[in-house]
Write a protein that holds these residues in place. Structure first.
Motif, mmCIF file in Angstrom:
data_model
loop_
_atom_site.group_PDB
_atom_site.id
_atom_site.type_symbol
_atom_site.label_atom_id
_atom_site.label_comp_id
_atom_site.label_asym_id
_atom_site.label_seq_id
_atom_site.Cartn_x
_atom_site.Cartn_y
_atom_site.Cartn_z
ATOM 1 N N GLU A 1 13.682 22.793 -66.687
ATOM 2 C CA GLU A 1 12.732 22.753 -67.806
ATOM 3 C C GLU A 1 11.902 24.027 -67.942
ATOM 4 O OE1 GLU A 1 10.409 19.366 -66.763
ATOM 5 O OE2 GLU A 1 11.825 17.953 -67.645
ATOM 6 N N GLU A 2 12.125 25.007 -67.092
ATOM 7 C CA GLU A 2 11.289 26.213 -67.124
ATOM 8 C C GLU A 2 11.360 26.960 -68.458
ATOM 9 O OE1 GLU A 2 10.043 28.414 -63.305
ATOM 10 O OE2 GLU A 2 12.195 28.049 -63.134
ATOM 11 N N TRP A 3 12.422 26.818 -69.199
ATOM 12 C CA TRP A 3 12.508 27.482 -70.488
ATOM 13 C C TRP A 3 11.578 26.809 -71.506
ATOM 14 C CZ3 TRP A 3 14.388 25.315 -75.068
ATOM 15 C CH2 TRP A 3 14.973 24.053 -74.945
ATOM 16 N N LEU A 4 11.187 25.545 -71.243
ATOM 17 C CA LEU A 4 10.264 24.826 -72.122
ATOM 18 C C LEU A 4 8.804 24.996 -71.713
ATOM 19 C CD1 LEU A 4 12.167 21.430 -72.418
ATOM 20 C CD2 LEU A 4 11.814 23.111 -74.240
ATOM 21 N N ALA B 1 3.473 30.176 -64.186
ATOM 22 C CA ALA B 1 2.253 30.737 -64.765
ATOM 23 C C ALA B 1 1.147 29.685 -64.848
ATOM 24 C CB ALA B 1 2.538 31.310 -66.150
ATOM 25 N N HIS B 2 1.499 28.478 -65.248
ATOM 26 C CA HIS B 2 0.500 27.420 -65.409
ATOM 27 C C HIS B 2 -0.186 27.084 -64.079
ATOM 28 C CE1 HIS B 2 -1.435 23.952 -67.247
ATOM 29 N NE2 HIS B 2 -1.097 23.272 -66.169
ATOM 30 N N PHE B 3 0.591 26.976 -63.014
ATOM 31 C CA PHE B 3 0.049 26.605 -61.711
ATOM 32 C C PHE B 3 -0.295 27.818 -60.836
ATOM 33 C CE2 PHE B 3 2.175 22.668 -62.919
ATOM 34 C CZ PHE B 3 1.189 21.735 -62.608
ATOM 35 N N THR C 1 2.798 17.188 -55.555
ATOM 36 C CA THR C 1 2.074 17.655 -54.369
ATOM 37 C C THR C 1 2.324 19.137 -54.153
ATOM 38 O OG1 THR C 1 2.182 15.483 -53.323
ATOM 39 C CG2 THR C 1 1.807 17.369 -51.868
ATOM 40 N N ASN C 2 3.574 19.551 -54.269
ATOM 41 C CA ASN C 2 3.922 20.956 -54.041
ATOM 42 C C ASN C 2 3.261 21.887 -55.050
ATOM 43 O OD1 ASN C 2 5.469 20.144 -51.887
ATOM 44 N ND2 ASN C 2 7.386 20.215 -53.016
ATOM 45 N N LEU C 3 3.310 21.530 -56.320
ATOM 46 C CA LEU C 3 2.724 22.374 -57.351
ATOM 47 C C LEU C 3 1.203 22.455 -57.222
ATOM 48 C CD1 LEU C 3 4.945 21.322 -60.386
ATOM 49 C CD2 LEU C 3 4.891 23.572 -59.279
ATOM 50 N N VAL C 4 0.561 21.320 -56.973
ATOM 51 C CA VAL C 4 -0.894 21.308 -56.828
ATOM 52 C C VAL C 4 -1.315 22.042 -55.559
ATOM 53 C CG1 VAL C 4 -2.895 19.805 -56.422
ATOM 54 C CG2 VAL C 4 -1.250 19.246 -58.224
#
Length: 181
Positions: free
Chosen positions: A151-154, A159-161, A124-127
């Protein structure tokens, strides 16, 4: 008193110690008298802030930022909590999901200076933060669980969201506690 000549925006000639600066919908500066308890503040740039999720973090921020005279809108899905917030805060309350375009439009996300997605649900937060950025919010911040930050290093979630900043309350607490060890 507040004697003075009114100008095109209202109170330009009032003594500076009795005025505050704010921003209207057209983003032009206008001035208005401050409440008596805030008369020591000369000029203040107010922000339009939207908070999604009124849990402990969201409620604390909403209270604190509202006390600083920012324009606050809280989007909360729980009907009972939204009703409580309406009584408790000097803020606009939208009872809906923060990941809904209609709720973001009702909250005036296109005029938002700061968008905070603070629910306990990462998705919910990311979207919500991604949609807010796409709809015109200037700055976006999303709360995520520690595993997402780890997991941000992966995968570059920011950037994606299109989210300006990700934070994890668990990680922030761990960093602060580690300072004392």
């Amino acid at each position: 008193g507040l004697a003075g000549t009114l100008g095109p925006t209202g109170f330009e000639s009032l003594p500076p110690s009795t005025m505050a600066a704010s921003t209207d919908q057209r983003r032009k500066r206008h001035y208005f008298p401050l409440p008596p308890k805030r008369a020591g503040v000369v000029f203040r740039a107010f922000m339009n802030i939207i908070i999604v999720g009124a849990g402990e973090i969201g409620l604390h921020l909403a209270k604190s930022l509202s006390d600083q005279l920012h324009d606050i809108c809280v989007i909360e899905q729980s009907e009972s909590l939204a009703a409580e917030l309406d009584e408790l805060l000097d803020a606009q309350i939208v009872r809906s999901s923060g990941a809904s375009v209609s709720s973001l439009a009702e909250a005036r996300v296109d005029q938002c200076d700061l968008f905070l997605a603070l629910t306990s649900d990462d998705n919910t937060n990311l979207v919500a933060a991604s949609m807010a950025k796409s709809l015109g919010a200037k700055k976006t911040i999303a709360r995520v669980h520690y595993s997402v930050q780890r997991e941000e290093w992966l995968f570059d979630y920011k950037a994606h969201f299109g989210v300006g900043y990700l934070f994890s309350p668990e990680r922030l607490a761990a960093v602060e506690l580690a300072k004392f060890v």
